[in-house]
Scaffold this active site. Structure first.
Site, PDB file in Angstrom:
ATOM      1  N   SER A   1     -17.034 -11.732  -1.158  1.00  0.00           N
ATOM      2  CA  SER A   1     -16.717 -11.131  -2.455  1.00  0.00           C
ATOM      3  C   SER A   1     -16.408  -9.652  -2.286  1.00  0.00           C
ATOM      4  CB  SER A   1     -17.945 -11.298  -3.354  1.00  0.00           C
ATOM      5  OG  SER A   1     -17.869 -10.451  -4.464  1.00  0.00           O
TER       6      SER A   1
ATOM      7  N   TYR B   1     -27.600 -10.285  -4.767  1.00  0.00           N
ATOM      8  CA  TYR B   1     -26.415 -11.135  -4.615  1.00  0.00           C
ATOM      9  C   TYR B   1     -25.474 -10.526  -3.565  1.00  0.00           C
ATOM     10  CZ  TYR B   1     -21.821 -13.134  -5.419  1.00  0.00           C
ATOM     11  OH  TYR B   1     -20.590 -13.709  -5.226  1.00  0.00           O
TER      12      TYR B   1
ATOM     13  N   LYS C   1     -24.271 -11.736   0.389  1.00  0.00           N
ATOM     14  CA  LYS C   1     -22.901 -11.862   0.924  1.00  0.00           C
ATOM     15  C   LYS C   1     -22.767 -11.036   2.208  1.00  0.00           C
ATOM     16  CE  LYS C   1     -21.178 -14.633  -2.141  1.00  0.00           C
ATOM     17  NZ  LYS C   1     -21.031 -16.029  -1.774  1.00  0.00           N
TER      18      LYS C   1
HETATM   19  P1  NAD Z   1     -19.919 -21.900  -9.211  1.00  0.00           P
HETATM   20  O1  NAD Z   1     -21.326 -21.632  -9.598  1.00  0.00           O
HETATM   21  O2  NAD Z   1     -18.979 -22.419 -10.242  1.00  0.00           O
HETATM   22  O3  NAD Z   1     -19.888 -22.901  -7.945  1.00  0.00           O
HETATM   23  C1  NAD Z   1     -20.913 -22.941  -6.990  1.00  0.00           C
HETATM   24  C2  NAD Z   1     -21.328 -24.400  -6.827  1.00  0.00           C
HETATM   25  O4  NAD Z   1     -22.346 -24.475  -5.835  1.00  0.00           O
HETATM   26  C3  NAD Z   1     -21.907 -25.011  -8.110  1.00  0.00           C
HETATM   27  O5  NAD Z   1     -21.237 -26.215  -8.402  1.00  0.00           O
HETATM   28  C4  NAD Z   1     -23.386 -25.274  -7.783  1.00  0.00           C
HETATM   29  O6  NAD Z   1     -23.874 -26.421  -8.425  1.00  0.00           O
HETATM   30  C5  NAD Z   1     -23.348 -25.397  -6.269  1.00  0.00           C
HETATM   31  N1  NAD Z   1     -24.584 -25.018  -5.576  1.00  0.00           N
HETATM   32  C6  NAD Z   1     -25.325 -23.892  -5.740  1.00  0.00           C
HETATM   33  N2  NAD Z   1     -26.366 -23.895  -4.890  1.00  0.00           N
HETATM   34  C7  NAD Z   1     -26.289 -25.032  -4.169  1.00  0.00           C
HETATM   35  C8  NAD Z   1     -27.085 -25.608  -3.144  1.00  0.00           C
HETATM   36  N3  NAD Z   1     -28.186 -24.992  -2.691  1.00  0.00           N
HETATM   37  N4  NAD Z   1     -26.718 -26.802  -2.625  1.00  0.00           N
HETATM   38  C9  NAD Z   1     -25.609 -27.442  -3.082  1.00  0.00           C
HETATM   39  N5  NAD Z   1     -24.818 -26.951  -4.051  1.00  0.00           N
HETATM   40  C10 NAD Z   1     -25.161 -25.759  -4.586  1.00  0.00           C
HETATM   41  O7  NAD Z   1     -19.349 -20.551  -8.564  1.00  0.00           O
HETATM   42  P2  NAD Z   1     -17.858 -20.141  -8.191  1.00  0.00           P
HETATM   43  O8  NAD Z   1     -17.412 -19.121  -9.158  1.00  0.00           O
HETATM   44  O9  NAD Z   1     -17.037 -21.335  -7.965  1.00  0.00           O
HETATM   45  O10 NAD Z   1     -18.128 -19.396  -6.817  1.00  0.00           O
HETATM   46  C11 NAD Z   1     -18.040 -20.066  -5.582  1.00  0.00           C
HETATM   47  C12 NAD Z   1     -18.400 -19.108  -4.473  1.00  0.00           C
HETATM   48  O11 NAD Z   1     -17.520 -17.976  -4.533  1.00  0.00           O
HETATM   49  C13 NAD Z   1     -19.818 -18.550  -4.561  1.00  0.00           C
HETATM   50  O12 NAD Z   1     -20.332 -18.467  -3.259  1.00  0.00           O
HETATM   51  C14 NAD Z   1     -19.621 -17.168  -5.152  1.00  0.00           C
HETATM   52  O13 NAD Z   1     -20.632 -16.285  -4.743  1.00  0.00           O
HETATM   53  C15 NAD Z   1     -18.280 -16.777  -4.561  1.00  0.00           C
HETATM   54  N6  NAD Z   1     -17.571 -15.784  -5.369  1.00  0.00           N
HETATM   55  C16 NAD Z   1     -17.357 -16.027  -6.694  1.00  0.00           C
HETATM   56  C17 NAD Z   1     -16.698 -15.077  -7.462  1.00  0.00           C
HETATM   57  C18 NAD Z   1     -16.491 -15.291  -8.942  1.00  0.00           C
HETATM   58  O14 NAD Z   1     -16.279 -14.306  -9.648  1.00  0.00           O
HETATM   59  N7  NAD Z   1     -16.506 -16.498  -9.437  1.00  0.00           N
HETATM   60  C19 NAD Z   1     -16.230 -13.891  -6.876  1.00  0.00           C
HETATM   61  C20 NAD Z   1     -16.461 -13.697  -5.514  1.00  0.00           C
HETATM   62  C21 NAD Z   1     -17.134 -14.653  -4.765  1.00  0.00           C
HETATM   63  C1  WQD Z   2     -15.138  -6.879 -15.306  1.00  0.00           C
HETATM   64  C2  WQD Z   2     -15.022  -5.688 -16.243  1.00  0.00           C
HETATM   65  C3  WQD Z   2     -17.107  -4.953 -17.178  1.00  0.00           C
HETATM   66  C4  WQD Z   2     -17.997  -8.420 -19.594  1.00  0.00           C
HETATM   67  C5  WQD Z   2     -18.571  -9.452 -11.131  1.00  0.00           C
HETATM   68  C6  WQD Z   2     -19.531  -9.452  -9.976  1.00  0.00           C
HETATM   69  C7  WQD Z   2     -18.790  -9.530  -8.687  1.00  0.00           C
HETATM   70  C8  WQD Z   2     -17.823 -10.695  -8.643  1.00  0.00           C
HETATM   71  C9  WQD Z   2     -16.990 -10.780  -9.880  1.00  0.00           C
HETATM   72  C10 WQD Z   2     -18.861 -12.526  -7.456  1.00  0.00           C
HETATM   73  C11 WQD Z   2     -16.126  -4.656 -16.041  1.00  0.00           C
HETATM   74  C12 WQD Z   2     -16.176  -5.450 -18.254  1.00  0.00           C
HETATM   75  C13 WQD Z   2     -17.373  -7.544 -18.734  1.00  0.00           C
HETATM   76  C14 WQD Z   2     -18.096  -8.076 -20.974  1.00  0.00           C
HETATM   77  C15 WQD Z   2     -16.918  -6.034 -20.522  1.00  0.00           C
HETATM   78  N1  WQD Z   2     -18.498 -11.958  -8.555  1.00  0.00           N
HETATM   79  N2  WQD Z   2     -16.840  -6.372 -19.197  1.00  0.00           N
HETATM   80  N3  WQD Z   2     -17.531  -6.885 -21.379  1.00  0.00           N
HETATM   81  O1  WQD Z   2     -18.054  -6.583 -12.764  1.00  0.00           O
HETATM   82  O2  WQD Z   2     -15.905  -6.929 -11.536  1.00  0.00           O
HETATM   83  O3  WQD Z   2     -17.760  -8.350 -11.012  1.00  0.00           O
HETATM   84  O4  WQD Z   2     -17.798 -10.646 -11.046  1.00  0.00           O
HETATM   85  O5  WQD Z   2     -18.817 -12.142  -6.331  1.00  0.00           O
HETATM   86  O6  WQD Z   2     -19.727  -9.643  -7.685  1.00  0.00           O
HETATM   87  O7  WQD Z   2     -20.265  -8.265 -10.037  1.00  0.00           O
HETATM   88  O8  WQD Z   2     -16.606  -8.633 -13.219  1.00  0.00           O
HETATM   89  O9  WQD Z   2     -15.995  -9.863 -15.236  1.00  0.00           O
HETATM   90  O10 WQD Z   2     -18.347  -8.963 -15.025  1.00  0.00           O
HETATM   91  O11 WQD Z   2     -16.463  -7.385 -15.398  1.00  0.00           O
HETATM   92  O12 WQD Z   2     -16.436  -4.975 -20.950  1.00  0.00           O
HETATM   93  O13 WQD Z   2     -18.649  -8.816 -21.779  1.00  0.00           O
HETATM   94  O14 WQD Z   2     -15.166  -6.151 -17.594  1.00  0.00           O
HETATM   95  O15 WQD Z   2     -17.800  -3.830 -17.625  1.00  0.00           O
HETATM   96  O16 WQD Z   2     -15.568  -3.401 -16.256  1.00  0.00           O
HETATM   97  P1  WQD Z   2     -17.113  -7.513 -12.144  1.00  0.00           P
HETATM   98  P2  WQD Z   2     -16.905  -8.803 -14.749  1.00  0.00           P
END
Ligand code: NAD
Ligand code: WQD
Length: 340
Positions: free
Chosen positions: A124, A148, A152
């Protein structure tokens, strides 16, 4: 090849499964359904017009994981499974380290035992902390201020150390920026439980009438319109990046761990996203500008050049596509997967 997709019924995992099937890979989906729903599988099967192999298992269940590797001839793993809320990680650090670190270590142990050494990890942009400049390149300093993000960073370190010990592993650390949007079918998308923490699902739930009003956190930042700037990336583009990384594994012997940003390279402000969503959906988004959210990064967007150069991947969908596709999903599934 047969790819094990951990977390494959989650938001990014489900979209990646579809792109893997489109690219003629076989998949085995593993998920404990802690943050997803069985309905996702039916929806994926409907889109792909094929049965999907599903293993309902927790990554931390070593014996169950070994059974999965015994049962299926797996060639590569894409590892999405984990917990992902920054805020929750501060109140529940043990759960976060257990799922994200212990889960990954058990997965690596089992992969080593079965000599499966192709590994793609969901990292991430959180690992860059508050960057001094933008666009963010992969060699920028890494830092983070929450469990978190630590999970990562630690996982990246663990995977780098595994590669140092045995360079027959092929490892990609894909650092996602802000995934939004949904599959064009409107059948799968992001379905957060409870009130969303992230901006796009919050906006779409206001549009569909589930929430009254968006709170914009901070309007006095040093940016053109005073709100924070992010690199929103369509989840299908992100999914395609994983397929490209797998192709790269097939065609190259890694000289190193592949560490790549997956973003568009364009930063949009919170207000720009709201305005674009309003324009393409013709729905008004009521909002108030309120106090800053502690810990927010002001400006974050990727340099995606290395991904383009290395794995020939580039995001194709623009902000309007992201809003339109989010809205199709949200309006067709106002309660996510729950009501179905
Ligand atoms: P999500 O929660 O929709 O998907 C994660 C899935 O993993 C879920 O279906 C959950 O049930 C499953 N899971 C959790 N713990 C588990 C375990 N111990 N065993 C088996 N299954 C398990 O999340 P997402 O948004 O699809 O994110 C996927 C990955 O990408 C995550 O690792 C997250 O940290 C990373 N990521 C997400 C974002 C984002 O903004 N969505 C951004 C950067 C990185
Ligand atoms: C985006 C912008 C908020 C909600 C998070 C995690 C990051 C990554 C992605 C996994 C910011 C603003 C948000 C609201 C708002 N996930 N906001 N009102 O902060 O970039 O990152 O998600 O790895 O680790 O920290 O994403 O969508 O929360 O916020 O004004 O109700 O929207 O302040 O400026 P962010 P976000």
């Amino acid at each position: 090849m047969t790819v094990l997709v951990t977390g494959g019924t989650g938001y990014i995992g489900s979209h990646t499964c579809i792109e893997l099937l489109n690219a003629n890979h076989d998949i085995v989906v593993l998920d404990n359904l802690s943050n997803s729903n069985r309905v996702v599988l039916e929806r994926m099967e409907k889109i792909a017009q094929t049965k999907i192999t599903f293993e309902n298992a927790d990554l931390r269940d070593h014996a169950a994981l070994e059974q999965v590797f015994k049962k299926h001839k797996i060639s590569a793993v894409i590892h999405f499974a984990g917990l992902k809320s920054v805020n929750e990680s501060i109140s529940e650090p043990i759960d976060y380290y257990d799922n994200n670190i212990s889960g990954t270590i058990i997965l690596c142990k089992v992969m080593q035992k079965f000599s499966v050494k192709k590994f793609i990890f969901s990292s991430s942009a959180v690992v860059y902390g508050n960057p001094e400049t933008v666009p963010i390149k992969e060699d920028f300093p890494l830092s983070t201020s929450n469990p978190y993000g630590q999970s990562k960073l630690m996982t990246e370190q663990i995977l780098n150390d595994i590669f140092i010990s045995d360079n027959s592993w092929q490892i990609a650390l894909l650092r996602y920026f802000n995934p939004v949007g949904a599959h064009k079918s409107g059948l799968i998308g992001e379905a957060p439980g409870g009130t969303p923490n992230n901006l796009m699902p919050y906006i779409s739930q206001v549009a569909v009438g589930k929430l009254d009003k968006l709170h914009v956190f901070g309007g006095d930042y040093d940016t053109p319109d005073g709100t924070c700037i992010r690199d929103f990336i369509h989840v299908v583009d992100l999914a395609k990046g994983h397929v490209k990384a797998l192709n790269y594994f097939e065609q190259n012997k890694n000289k190193d761990v592949l560490t790549l940003n997956l973003g568009t390279g364009i930063g949009y402000s919170v207000l720009e996203l709201i305005n674009t969503f309003q324009k393409v959906t013709d729905h008004n988004i009521a909002y108030d500008i309120v106090a800053r959210r502690p810990g927010d990064i002001v400006i974050s967007y990727a340099s995606p050049e290395l991904a383009e150069k290395t794995i020939s991947w580039k995001a194709e969908e623009n902000l309007e596509d992201m809003c339109r596709d989010t809205w199709r999903w949200q309006s067709q599934n106002p309660s996510g997967y729950e009501a179905t």
